[in-house]
Design an enzyme around this catalytic site. Structure first.
Site, PDB file in Angstrom:
ATOM      1  N   ASP A   1       0.853  -1.180   0.000  1.00 33.75           N
ATOM      2  CA  ASP A   1       0.000   0.000   0.000  1.00 33.75           C
ATOM      3  C   ASP A   1       0.893   1.236   0.000  1.00 33.75           C
ATOM      4  O   ASP A   1       2.039   1.165  -0.458  1.00 33.75           O
ATOM      5  CB  ASP A   1      -0.947  -0.055   1.215  1.00 33.75           C
ATOM      6  CG  ASP A   1      -2.287   0.592   0.907  1.00 33.75           C
ATOM      7  OD1 ASP A   1      -2.314   1.797   0.633  1.00 33.75           O
ATOM      8  OD2 ASP A   1      -3.309  -0.115   0.943  1.00 33.75           O
TER       9      ASP A   1
ATOM     10  N   HIS B   1      -4.480   6.213   2.867  1.00 28.93           N
ATOM     11  CA  HIS B   1      -5.000   4.945   2.337  1.00 28.93           C
ATOM     12  C   HIS B   1      -4.374   3.730   3.028  1.00 28.93           C
ATOM     13  O   HIS B   1      -5.083   2.823   3.474  1.00 28.93           O
ATOM     14  CB  HIS B   1      -4.739   4.914   0.827  1.00 28.93           C
ATOM     15  CG  HIS B   1      -5.391   3.798   0.103  1.00 28.93           C
ATOM     16  ND1 HIS B   1      -4.853   2.533   0.041  1.00 28.93           N
ATOM     17  CD2 HIS B   1      -6.547   3.741  -0.608  1.00 28.93           C
ATOM     18  CE1 HIS B   1      -5.641   1.767  -0.679  1.00 28.93           C
ATOM     19  NE2 HIS B   1      -6.680   2.471  -1.084  1.00 28.93           N
TER      20      HIS B   1
ATOM     21  N   SER C   1     -10.721  -1.158  -2.356  1.00 23.81           N
ATOM     22  CA  SER C   1      -9.551  -1.090  -1.479  1.00 23.81           C
ATOM     23  C   SER C   1      -9.940  -1.347  -0.035  1.00 23.81           C
ATOM     24  O   SER C   1      -9.125  -1.817   0.753  1.00 23.81           O
ATOM     25  CB  SER C   1      -8.942   0.310  -1.530  1.00 23.81           C
ATOM     26  OG  SER C   1      -8.102   0.446  -2.628  1.00 23.81           O
TER      27      SER C   1
END
Ligand SMILES: *[C@@H]1O[C@H](CO)[C@@H](O)[C@H](O)[C@H]1NC(C)=O
Ligand SMILES: *[C@@H]1O[C@H](CO)[C@@H](O)[C@H](O)[C@H]1NC(C)=O
Ligand SMILES: *[C@@H]1O[C@H](CO)[C@@H](O)[C@H](O)[C@H]1NC(C)=O
Ligand SMILES: *[C@@H]1O[C@H](CO)[C@@H](O)[C@H](O)[C@H]1NC(C)=O
Ligand SMILES: *[C@@H]1O[C@H](CO)[C@@H](O)[C@H](O)[C@H]1NC(C)=O
Ligand SMILES: *[C@@H]1O[C@H](CO)[C@@H](O)[C@H](O)[C@H]1NC(C)=O
Ligand SMILES: *[C@@H]1O[C@H](CO)[C@@H](O)[C@H](O)[C@H]1NC(C)=O
Ligand SMILES: *[C@@H]1O[C@H](CO)[C@@H](O)[C@H](O)[C@H]1NC(C)=O
Length: 778
Positions: free
Chosen positions: A150, A223, A568
């Site tokens: 990530d 994220h 995601s």
């Protein structure tokens, strides 16, 4: 619908084409050789890679300086800067399996109600009888190591506290790599490893601009912090998003797993973080190669590419194949390119491909119109209007003088609104191009007091909750039309946005997100994808304090938790479930764990009806695979469809994709791709009759009898033989065939290329082992 995806702040389209043209001459290529035989030392491997490079380069120096990565652990290959001619020479060499360019193929990245909703947490649960049972049995995933590819982590988040955790598992061989604002003290007994990879990124963009991102495993975006806390965050009471939304105990699915962070995605120079990020194949391959050697048990990869990518050129697929050989479970996002068909990423049969659906929570902010009509809306903006009616306008009616008054004009793209006309008003903007939060920013720039985000028809009724800069609400596409009609119908349209509150137990839930990518599988249509769906709409999880909730440059708000949507978010839910299963069944293969998740998935929403899409239409297996994940049921699946590394290589032999492991020789006749022992069945262009074979392994009671039942796809007959399977020990395998026949009266030209869906199920009275089928006619 490629255009609607661009709105997602994750997994978004990158527009780099003009820049690419100038870089064509020398490019990064990946030279892939398959698996290491295990005979060579790391030094010898690197020497071999140099030797190959030297054979096409003029000097030793040139060969050395062109090498970015030498993959030495499990993956055998290297990444180097080459001309097309040099690459072509290398691809002609015998030992080379594939040579592919990292660019222009672009990869990018694609909370906590969701666990209660999945029946894992205590509290009001969705159709679950036993509370917290699975978590206890799995000891909350204790000592299972989950690796995440990530964009890093915010280690100070309370979600990553290591309070009370035991010593780091002995199996762990990874490292904590220091860098910008990140040193060894930032790893702990929760974040046991952290590394970063950017050689490919820097080869393309030049040295990292450290204003944009940290040259370290630290997350400047949010994220990576979000996905890793979704997998394994600790329980943090009284967590909420900005404005107190979704308040409750934040928690990952497997609170005692250890996390290993592999930062492979980076900010794009000259582009807002809200518009996306980029992840280079050569960097991801290096990370996966390390993760395998480091000793991870599960990999969670919320990254994908929009372009259909053959497996031998897909860094995630190649890396994942090496991972599953070591029995590492790999969970990946299906992509956010829905609702158009055939938009999946990560379609390889050795990966778990995860779609996204809603949870039973909403952030209700109704819109009151001047005619008394109340329209449902949602938002998580913390800002409220003063309690009175405001003038309401449609963006296309208040555009700046030089903006054409067409459909695009209603989308509030940057600098499109006229401050003279929008000032003091509530502005209705439609979705389409541009980011959702960017539209709110434009209304604010033009002096609007409030913002209505109206869905376009492809978005249906799916309402993403964003932390806009001003009072706002988001409405579905039918409501957007109603508001437009109201504006048309009166001289002085007025409106008021009622401040939002969090509501739980909303119905129906789950429903499929409009953005979730759809089948059929455009690489190997004979493998039904996605596999499963999990929560991915409006998920609360931890956030980076170096980012803002909207990621917009002008947004300086700092939050510890944030709400995000995308596949995601659903991928780490399934990774956590896989970690729990791995804790309970440490000897199961990655295929067995995937089978357990797939065959136990649910199809019924909290209204007792079949799952629907965001517009209320019946959803199908090309959206949800086998259904919504049910981790508790998956822990005791009864039967599993197992598959080995060798089975995947056999599959590749007949799939027309290049053999990815040269140490394996394809047999003269390989079984058809339909015969991979997959827990679902897809048959494309069926002409007449086809018979496929499956084998199930008994993992339930010692003595059991399973009866088959079938719900055939419309237009086909399906026969399972034998119809009854008898088991008298655990681990026993039984094979059966499935014969699918096209019914002659249905052989109707208008059905060509149309898929029909059905199911086949094995039942012993306790377990329902259900598999979806998707069949199309020749
Ligand atoms: C690591 O960084 C922190 C500040 O973030 C600092 O307090 C600490 O002393 C550093 N530790 C080491 C070992 O350098
Ligand atoms: C780095 O990024 C910042 C913020 O976008 C920008 O202002 C600056 O010019 C960039 N620096 C370089 C060297 O490109
Ligand atoms: C939860 O946090 C809010 C501030 O975010 C605070 O006002 C409230 O008292 C806290 N509640 C509990 C039970 O700690
Ligand atoms: C987005 O912009 C492109 C290029 O201007 C245009 O072709 C497309 O129709 C737009 N899409 C939507 C949904 O407005
Ligand atoms: C509003 O009126 C315009 C013309 O005045 C028309 O083109 C448009 O279709 C109307 N919109 C709705 C939703 O009725
Ligand atoms: C709840 O679970 C039971 C048993 O698994 C099932 O029969 C029932 O249909 C489910 N109901 C809903 C609303 O999901
Ligand atoms: C062919 O299929 C279409 C739609 O599925 C149906 O309307 C039509 O009646 C069918 N024709 C025949 C000859 O069966
Ligand atoms: C289906 O199979 C028959 C007999 O093998 C053959 O004649 C026919 O051309 C096939 N049809 C298609 C569409 O492939």
């Amino acid at each position: 619908m490629a255009t609607t995806m661009k709105e997602f702040s994750i997994f978004s389209i990158l527009l780099l084409l003009p820049f690419l043209a100038s870089c064509v001459e020398r490019q990064v290529y990946i030279i892939y050789f398959g698996e290491h035989s295990g005979e060579k030392t790391l030094h010898e491997i690197e020497e071999t890679h140099h030797f190959y490079l030297l054979s096409v380069k003029k000097s030793k120096e040139e060969a050395r300086s062109s090498l970015l990565y030498s993959y030495k652990n499990s993956i055998n290959g290297f990444a180097a800067v080459l001309t097309p001619d040099e690459a072509s020479k290398l691809s002609d060499m015998d030992e080379v399996v594939s040579v592919f360019q990292s660019h222009p193929r672009k990869y990018s990245l694609q909370t906590t109600r969701s666990w209660e909703f999945a029946g894992l947490e205590e509290g009001k649960q969705w159709n679950q009888t036993k509370k917290g049972d699975l978590l206890l049995k799995a000891r909350y995933g204790k000592d299972i190591i989950v690796g995440l590819l990530d964009n890093g982590v915010w280690p100070e988040s309370k979600s990553f506290s290591d309070e009370g955790l035991g010593p780091i598992p002995k199996s762990w061989k990874g490292i904590c790599q220091a860098g910008d604002a990140f040193n060894l003290s930032h790893c702990n007994k929760k974040i046991i490893g952290a590394r970063y990879y950017l050689k490919g990124y820097e080869q393309y963009y030049g040295p990292l601009n450290t204003t944009l991102d940290y040259r370290s495993p630290r997350d400047k975006d949010g994220h990576g912090t979000h996905t890793s806390s979704t997998v394994g965050g600790r329980r943090v009471p009284n967590a909420s998003a900005l404005g107190g939304f979704a308040r409750g105990t934040a928690s990952g699915g497997a609170q005692l797993v250890r996390l290993a962070i592999y930062k492979v995605c980076w900010a794009i120079p000259g582009q807002s973080k809200a518009e996306g990020n980029t992840c280079f194949t050569e960097d991801m391959l290096a990370a996966i190669d390390d993760a395998i050697a480091d000793g991870v048990d599960v990999l969670s990869i919320s990254i994908g590419t929009f372009e259909p990518t053959p497996y031998d050129e897909d860094g995630i697929a190649i890396g994942a194949l090496h991972a599953i050989k070591k029995n590492i479970v790999v969970s990946c996002s299906a992509g956010n390119s829905g609702p158009a068909p055939s938009t999946l990423s990560n379609q390889a049969p050795w990966i778990i491909t995860v779609g996204a659906s809603s949870v039973d929570r909403a952030f209700v902010a109704p819109l009151l119109l001047g005619n008394g009509m109340i329209i449902e809306g949602q938002t998580v903006t913390p800002y409220k209007l003063k309690k009175k009616m405001y003038p309401l306008v449609y963006a296309a009616h208040v555009v700046a003088p030089d903006v054409p008054k067409n459909y695009i004009a209603g989308q509030c793209l940057p600098d499109s609104l006229s401050p003279a006309k929008a000032k003091g008003k509530i502005v209705l903007c439609l979705r389409g191009n541009g980011t959702r939060v960017g539209k709110g920013e434009e209304v604010k720039r033009a002096g609007g007091v409030g913002f209505i985000l109206g869905n376009s028809p492809p978005n249906g009724a799916e309402l993403p909750a964003d932390a806009h800069f001003l009072p706002a609400t988001a409405v579905d596409s039918n409501s957007a039309i109603k508001i437009l009609q109201y504006i048309n119908s009166t001289k002085k349209p007025m409106a008021y946005i009622i401040p939002a509150r969090t509501v739980i137990h909303t119905k129906p839930a789950p429903f499929m997100a409009a953005f979730t990518s759809r089948g059929p599988n455009n690489i190997t249509p004979d493998i039904l994808k996605p596999d499963i769906t999990a929560p991915g709409l409006n998920i609360l999880a931890a956030w980076s304090e170096a980012s803002s909730p909207t990621k917009l440059e002008n947004d300086h708000r700092v939050v510890k938790y944030n709400i995000l949507s995308g596949t995601s978010m659903s991928c780490p839910h399934v990774a956590a479930a896989a970690a729990l299963l791995k804790a309970i069944h440490p000897t199961w293969s990655s295929a067995a764990i995937r089978s357990a998740l797939i065959t136990s998935a649910g199809l019924i929403d909290n209204k007792g009806k079949l799952l629907t899409d965001a517009s209320g239409n019946l959803a199908d297996p090309f959206q949800y695979g086998s259904g919504h994940f049910r981790p508790t049921k998956a822990a005791d699946p009864g039967l599993v469809y197992d598959a080995s590394y060798r089975d995947y290589l056999l599959f590749l032999c007949s799939s027309g994709v290049k053999n990815l492991d040269p140490s394996f020789k394809c047999p003269k006749v390989s079984p058809s791709t339909n015969n991979l022992n997959y827990p679902s069945l897809a048959i494309t262009k069926l002409n007449g009759t086809v018979t496929v074979k499956r084998t199930v392994t008994n993992v339930g009671g010692r003595k059991s009898v399973y009866f088959s039942s079938v719900k055939p796809p419309l237009g086909f007959s399906v026969k399972v033989s034998p119809p009854i399977l008898f088991f008298n020990q655990v681990g026993q395998k039984k094979s059966f065939t499935i014969t699918v026949k096209a019914e002659s009266e249905m052989l109707n030209m208008s059905n060509k290329d149309q898929y029909s869906f059905g199911w086949f199920t094995w039942t012993d009275g306790i377990h329902n082992v259900r598999s979806p089928m998707a069949i199309s006619l020749a």
